[in-house]
Design a protein around this motif. Structure first.
Motif, PDB file in Angstrom:
ATOM      1  N   ASP A  87      36.365  37.006 119.613  1.00  0.00           N
ATOM      2  CA  ASP A  87      36.210  37.423 118.119  1.00  0.00           C
ATOM      3  C   ASP A  87      36.912  39.010 118.193  1.00  0.00           C
ATOM      4  OD1 ASP A  87      35.887  38.737 115.704  1.00  0.00           O
ATOM      5  OD2 ASP A  87      33.808  37.757 115.492  1.00  0.00           O
ATOM      6  N   HIS A  88      38.350  38.689 117.912  1.00  0.00           N
ATOM      7  CA  HIS A  88      39.246  40.031 118.094  1.00  0.00           C
ATOM      8  C   HIS A  88      38.628  41.325 117.161  1.00  0.00           C
ATOM      9  CE1 HIS A  88      41.173  37.412 120.537  1.00  0.00           C
ATOM     10  NE2 HIS A  88      41.546  36.692 119.634  1.00  0.00           N
TER      11      HIS A  88
ATOM     12  N   ALA B  99      34.190  34.372 111.967  1.00  0.00           N
ATOM     13  CA  ALA B  99      33.379  35.156 112.797  1.00  0.00           C
ATOM     14  C   ALA B  99      32.503  34.108 113.494  1.00  0.00           C
ATOM     15  CB  ALA B  99      32.383  35.933 112.105  1.00  0.00           C
TER      16      ALA B  99
ATOM     17  N   ALA C 276      38.215  35.062 114.701  1.00  0.00           N
ATOM     18  CA  ALA C 276      37.414  34.491 115.915  1.00  0.00           C
ATOM     19  C   ALA C 276      37.831  33.073 116.077  1.00  0.00           C
ATOM     20  CB  ALA C 276      36.089  34.663 115.484  1.00  0.00           C
TER      21      ALA C 276
END
Length: 170
Positions: free
Chosen positions: A161-162, A51, A3
């Motif tokens: 946030d992948h 995160a 993230a």
């Protein structure tokens, strides 16, 4: 980092970075172009974390211009451990001060961030490739250097946030 709080660039700078991605892909170097089904954008991450909650980030930065029209001049290319290829903007007082204030506000709000992004440790960069194959690393670095300089203006920001598929413009 999964993230990040990302700053985005003006159209011309973004296009120049995408052209570099395309050229490297043609040379057999996997770039950021292929991440997230092609939705990944050239950017500079101000903080990284495992995160980030977009609502917490937004509240912590309330009243602060997260994406002022900072002028960036990408002047050099580098490689982090793991063969991560990147373009680096010349560090300016305004850029470093902006990032430090973002870090401070998020830290006060209790947001957990990677120490790699702490003021004084942070290396401002726009990632080009996450893992350049060893046989083409020198050529990939040369291609990046030949693309420079790239002048950019920050035009927007988002929490990305992948791992969770989160993209929240700020």
């Amino acid at each position: 980092m999964v993230a990040a709080l990302e700053l985005y660039f003006d159209h011309v700078a973004e296009r120049r970075m995408r052209v570099l991605w395309d050229a490297l892909e043609t040379d057999g170097v996997p770039t950021m172009r292929g991440l997230l089904d092609g939705k990944h954008r050239p950017h500079l991450s101000l903080v990284g974390s495992t995160a980030l909650d977009p609502a917490v980030v937004r509240d912590a930065l309330e009243g602060f211009d997260i994406a002022p029209p900072l002028k960036l001049s990408f002047q050099f290319a580098g490689v982090f451990v793991g063969r991560v290829l990147w373009l680096g903007p010349a560090p300016s007082v305004s850029l470093l001060g902006h990032q430090a204030e973002v870090w401070r506000r998020l830290a006060v709000a209790g947001v957990a961030m990677s120490p790699l992004y702490a003021p004084g440790a942070w290396v401002p960069h726009a990632t080009v490739s996450m893992r350049v194959p060893r046989p083409v690393l020198t050529e990939a670095l040369r291609r990046c250097i030949e693309t420079l300089p790239i002048e950019a203006t920050c035009t927007g920001a988002a929490v990305a946030d992948h791992a969770k598929g989160i993209y929240t413009p700020l």
